[in-house]
Design an enzyme around this catalytic site. Structure first.
Site, PDB file in Angstrom:
ATOM      1  N   GLY A  77       0.826  -1.212   0.000  1.00  0.00           N
ATOM      2  CA  GLY A  77       0.000   0.000   0.000  1.00  0.00           C
ATOM      3  C   GLY A  77       0.851   1.248   0.000  1.00  0.00           C
ATOM      4  O   GLY A  77       2.065   1.173  -0.183  1.00  0.00           O
ATOM      5  N   ASN A  78       0.226   2.390   0.181  1.00  0.00           N
ATOM      6  CA  ASN A  78       0.979   3.653   0.294  1.00  0.00           C
ATOM      7  C   ASN A  78       0.309   4.568   1.305  1.00  0.00           C
ATOM      8  O   ASN A  78      -0.732   4.234   1.873  1.00  0.00           O
ATOM      9  CB  ASN A  78       1.136   4.312  -1.091  1.00  0.00           C
TER      10      ASN A  78
END
Ligand code: C5P
Length: 230
Positions: free
Chosen positions: A40-41
């Protein structure tokens, strides 16, 4: 509150957005590794949700397509939650032809895991190699499909060479405007309520905005989009 903001910002925007269909993407995508893990980020979705909310208040018909986010979808907005870049792409492409304005604030993962494991990966070895393959560039594809009545806005989050990279993306992705933000600054970018942005347009102009809340910036971004369409 929201209504005070509307009155102030209504003056900035001058007109309403009634009769316009706006598509906004927000938050980061999640790319699965196995049934329990993902890549993810740090995108929170705050900027994109603020844009969707402001546009809805100004009378636009808004569709918000979002990666996982802790935020509540704004009132009066058609909402779709997605996980991966490919899920986002499918929905965006479905909605795109009917839209007048598309604002892609989502932090789409550039890569996904090539061989997603069906089972939870066990910690057997000292090292584990994940092979990543490139995701489709959703915005670039939209730039290729864009019709004359459509306005396309992208975001560029960079930690270096901000203006140069942003200008490159504006051209390569066939955008009308790009919102550039330097995510190495503590008051800007991911997961904070404020942002420091520069707006780059196709005519080569660059508008540098002071530090503001994402909610205020949302109205300014919409105002500049409306001016581009005049
Ligand atoms: O190339 P970069 O990822 O920095 O470009 C950012 C812009 O492109 C954002 O507006 C983002 O939503 C969009 N994008 C996309 N699909 C990707 C990567 C980025 O739509 N795979």
């Amino acid at each position: 509150d929201g209504n005070t903001m509307d009155n102030t910002m209504g003056n900035i925007i001058g007109s309403t957005m009634q009769g316009l269909k706006l598509l906004v993407t927000a938050a980061g995508t999640r790319e699965p590794i196995d049934p329990v893990r993902y890549i993810g980020n740090r995108s929170s979705g705050k900027m994109g949700y603020a844009i969707a909310e402001a546009a809805a208040r100004l009378g636009a018909e808004v569709t918000l397509i979002s990666g996982p986010s802790a935020l509540q979808p704004p009132a009066g907005v058609e909402f779709f939650g997605v996980e991966s870049a490919r899920e986002m792409r499918q929905l965006v492409q479905e909605k795109f032809p009917a839209c007048d304005i598309v604002i892609k604030a989502a932090a789409v993962a550039d890569y996904r895991v090539k061989n997603v494991s069906d089972q939870k990966i066990k910690k057997n070895d000292a090292e584990l190699t994940l092979v990543l393959e490139k995701n489709p560039d959703i915005l670039k594809e939209l730039g290729e499909m864009k019709q004359p009545h459509q306005t396309l806005v992208g975001f560029a989050a960079e930690t270096q060479n901000l203006l140069q990279y942003a200008k490159g993306k504006l051209e390569k992705k066939n955008l009308d405007m790009i919102v550039a933000n330097d995510v190495s600054k503590p008051q800007a970018g991911f997961n904070v309520d404020t942002n420091l942005i520069k707006l780059l347009k196709r005519d080569g102009s660059i508008e540098e905005l002071p530090l503001m809340s994402k909610k205020e910036l949302a109205y300014i971004i919409l105002d500049r989009v409306m001016k581009l369409r005049k």
